[in-house]
Design a protein around this motif. Structure first.
Motif, PDB file in Angstrom:
ATOM      1  N   GLY A   1       2.532   3.527  12.816  1.00 12.67           N
ATOM      2  CA  GLY A   1       3.083   3.274  11.498  1.00 12.67           C
ATOM      3  C   GLY A   1       2.373   4.121  10.465  1.00 12.67           C
ATOM      4  N   VAL A   2       3.119   4.739   9.576  1.00 13.19           N
ATOM      5  CA  VAL A   2       2.557   5.597   8.533  1.00 13.19           C
ATOM      6  C   VAL A   2       2.815   4.952   7.182  1.00 13.19           C
ATOM      7  N   GLN A   3       1.728   4.711   6.443  1.00 13.11           N
ATOM      8  CA  GLN A   3       1.843   4.121   5.112  1.00 13.11           C
ATOM      9  C   GLN A   3       1.873   5.231   4.069  1.00 13.11           C
ATOM     10  N   LEU A   4       3.063   5.482   3.549  1.00 19.78           N
ATOM     11  CA  LEU A   4       3.212   6.459   2.475  1.00 19.78           C
ATOM     12  C   LEU A   4       2.705   5.845   1.181  1.00 19.78           C
TER      13      LEU A   4
ATOM     14  N   ALA B   1       6.707  -3.122   3.677  1.00 16.12           N
ATOM     15  CA  ALA B   1       5.515  -2.971   2.847  1.00 16.12           C
ATOM     16  C   ALA B   1       4.289  -3.413   3.635  1.00 16.12           C
ATOM     17  N   LEU B   2       3.210  -2.699   3.429  1.00 15.64           N
ATOM     18  CA  LEU B   2       1.926  -3.062   4.012  1.00 15.64           C
ATOM     19  C   LEU B   2       0.939  -3.272   2.853  1.00 15.64           C
ATOM     20  N   VAL B   3       1.000  -4.436   2.221  1.00 15.18           N
ATOM     21  CA  VAL B   3       1.962  -5.518   2.417  1.00 15.18           C
ATOM     22  C   VAL B   3       2.526  -5.943   1.066  1.00 15.18           C
TER      23      VAL B   3
ATOM     24  N   THR C   1      -1.762   1.978  12.322  1.00 19.95           N
ATOM     25  CA  THR C   1      -1.257   2.451  11.038  1.00 19.95           C
ATOM     26  C   THR C   1      -2.230   3.455  10.435  1.00 19.95           C
ATOM     27  N   ILE C   2      -1.664   4.357   9.661  1.00 24.89           N
ATOM     28  CA  ILE C   2      -2.491   5.367   9.017  1.00 24.89           C
ATOM     29  C   ILE C   2      -1.972   5.617   7.610  1.00 24.89           C
ATOM     30  N   GLY C   3      -2.878   5.626   6.633  1.00 29.10           N
ATOM     31  CA  GLY C   3      -2.500   5.936   5.267  1.00 29.10           C
ATOM     32  C   GLY C   3      -2.192   7.414   5.129  1.00 29.10           C
ATOM     33  N   PHE C   4      -1.147   7.732   4.373  1.00 28.33           N
ATOM     34  CA  PHE C   4      -0.679   9.113   4.240  1.00 28.33           C
ATOM     35  C   PHE C   4      -0.594   9.443   2.766  1.00 28.33           C
TER      36      PHE C   4
END
Length: 267
Positions: free
Chosen positions: A10-13, A76-78, A240-243
């Motif tokens: 999962g990629v957190q834009l 949403a995270l989160v 997950t990874i922040g992007f």
């Protein structure tokens, strides 16, 4: 915890310090690259960098992603439970679920939620900040109302919308995980995960909820593959990874996708 499931990325834009055109392009590129889930976050101001820099609202964006994308799951995270009436959250989630269903398929929305923590959001938008305890109590009541409302809406959601809950507090948060979550997200280190899982299982037994189907999620952050391997060995299956933009490092995502595929035997 559910181990017999593929590893997903999962990629957190991060919806900060970029134009919406840049976010829209990133969504397309990441879906085309093969990521499994796209996330944003539910805040009203940047969490790093210029505190008054560019920033966009979460749920409006998720509605656009529902229409823009074809395959990827998203959420949403989160979500912050404090910012919207729980029954409204349920209706918004159901509607986005339907928007994202293409060609007769079920929807792709994941309802990630939490109690909230960013005080500036509360103060500038007129919400009562309360205490960590009061916000968690509100989350508990909110989840009860949300799941009840999903059973009453016409039309209902296209599927049982997966619930992701983040956090690791053993007395309140993990009890909510045991009661409601399909995905448990945390930053817990690999050597502490077994203890947290045992806490979730005890709460499930006490409250009469089966926790065997919960998927563990964890943040890659700045981890290397050895650390990711340790998380995998401890049972994590969603990573997950922040992007961060505007200079998106797509090579980073390509490397983690290759690691995911190797774990799944599809490289």
């Amino acid at each position: 915890m559910l181990l017999d499931t593929p590893v997903r990325l999962g990629v957190q834009l991060q919806p900060q310090h970029v134009s919406y055109a840049q976010l829209r392009d990133a969504v397309l590129r990441l879906e085309d690259a093969g990521v499994d889930i796209l996330f944003n976050w539910d805040h009203f101001f940047p969490l790093s960098g210029d505190p008054d820099g560019l920033h966009f609202e979460s749920w409006t964006m998720l509605g656009a992603w529902a229409e823009q994308t074809e395959r990827v799951e998203f959420g949403a995270l989160v979500n912050c439970n404090s910012y919207r009436n729980p029954d409204l959250q349920a209706d918004m989630a159901r509607t986005i679920d339907h928007i994202s269903a293409k060609g007769g398929d079920t929807g792709r929305f994941i309802f990630g939620t939490g109690a909230g923590w960013f005080q500036r959001d509360y103060e500038e938008y007129g919400y009562d900040f309360g205490t960590p305890g009061s916000r968690l109590r509100d989350l508990s009541k909110g989840l009860e109302r949300i799941t009840k409302r999903w059973d009453e809406l016409n039309p209902p959601p296209t599927r049982r919308i997966p619930i992701l809950i983040g956090g690791s507090g053993e007395q309140k948060t993990l009890r909510l995980v045991a009661r409601y979550a399909d995905i448990w997200h945390s930053f817990v280190a690999p050597d502490h995960l077994a203890h947290k899982v045992a806490v979730i299982e005890r709460w499930g037994e006490e409250d009469g909820h089966d926790t065997s189907g919960i998927v563990m999620s964890n943040e890659l952050g700045r981890h290397d593959t050895a650390a990711a391997d340790a998380l995998f060995d401890a049972g994590v299956r969603l990573f997950t990874i922040g992007f961060r933009g505007p200079d998106y490092d797509y090579d980073l995502i390509t490397r983690w996708l290759a690691w995911r595929d190797a774990k799944n035997g599809t490289a």
